[in-house]
Scaffold this motif. Sequence first.
Motif: not given
Length: 411
Positions: A44, A46, A49, A52, A111-112, A133, A135, A139, A213, A216
């Motif tokens: 999960w 990944s 990435a 991205t 992801h969320i 959030i 982002i 989106m 990122i 993170i």
Amino acid sequence: MAGAPNREYKNSLVRWIEYRLPIFSLLDHTIGRDYPTPKNLNYWWSLGAVLTIALIIQIITGIFLAMYYVPTAEGAFDSVERIMRDVNSGWMIRYIHSNGAALFFAAVYIHILRGMYYGSYKRPRELLWFIGIIIFILMMATAFMGYVLPWGQMSFWAATVITNLFSAIPWVGDSITIWLWGGFSVGSATLQRFYSLHYVLPFVIFGATIVHIWAIHVHGPNNPKGISVKGPQDTIPYHPYFTTKYMVVFGIFFIALAFLVFYEPNYLNHSDQFKRANPLVTPANIVPEWYFLPFYAILRSIPDKLMGVVAFGGSLMILFILPWVDTSRVRSGAFRPVFKQFFWIFVADVILLGYIGSQPPAGALLIIGRLATVYYFAHFIIILPLVGWMERPKPLPESIAEPVLKGEGGQ
Ligand code: HEM
């Protein structure tokens, strides 16, 4: 460079570049050998990435589409048809872009939910969560405006319905709506501004992703056990361990994308999108793309237009208070037996809302939609704080390394 390891690069060209621009050590620090990563990250992790890469695919295909697209009410629909029929590989680029957007949303939802299950929004990652959030909202705005561009029936009516919502704002609503349209109805001016924003917002998302990122890397990623890294025994370098592990999920993503593009390119599309926009004919059921459906259901569940808009906005804004309404001191859902159950009920509730959003709002479905909306908010405002206070979590392991050695680190 401050903090860079004393790594000697063997290749002389790499050494030459590194001396002038330390790009290789930067990469080693962010996604490479010098990025110590919790040993137990599961698949999960990944998704970030994958997102991205999905974003980059959207930007590249979008740039090619923009070379042929004509942003006027008279020319848009025909220019898209031309891309599909006459432009070399235009059909493929368009299908990658439209289906890529759908997979992008599928990945962002996972992801969320991953973040919600493992408590990744908790201290010290609250800001990382906020940027996420933002982002997500960007989106949604980008995808909505992109959907309007082909100027099909659903494009036009989605634009009309959503922009009209602003008219619910007291006193200034009508003026705002006219300002958004650039005229007295959805038309060429609206299309042009949507096109301009649809082009620029992905770059804003890209910038926000870099900050995401960066955030993170400040405290490192959370992990399935939700406990902090205590020392080098808990970590392994990101490369080659996770770069290779995550290839599995990359593979799944690309197979899914290829399947959609080459076998079912219009599976997620609406048949009304094959008809040119017609302001005189309203479609029987105006539905947005699947990834907006749960929020659309919340919007429609309240009979009052203004309150519907407030509920819609609130359903997104409520994500911001998650780090505080979740009162549990344990991060990971793996150690929270009661939370875990409510987490899955919440997922089911969102799926139910999605179904309701796809159906005409009438009869029993309307009532169920209202109940599901109430539950959505109750999850954040009532259930999470109460569960956090009352639940007795399972004992946490001493370190990340301990369960990993027993073969159960990733759950
Ligand atoms: C363009 C969209 C996005 C991109 C490219 C992106 C990228 C990433 C990457 C690369 C990571 C690190 C790897 C991983 O943990 O999966 C990550 C982690 C994270 N993301 Fe995102 N993200 C996006 C959207 C979001 C959204 C919408 C949210 C939440 C609303 C979010 C919340 C988080 C959180 C909390 C983490 C830390 C996870 C952890 O350490 O446990 N992200 N993101």
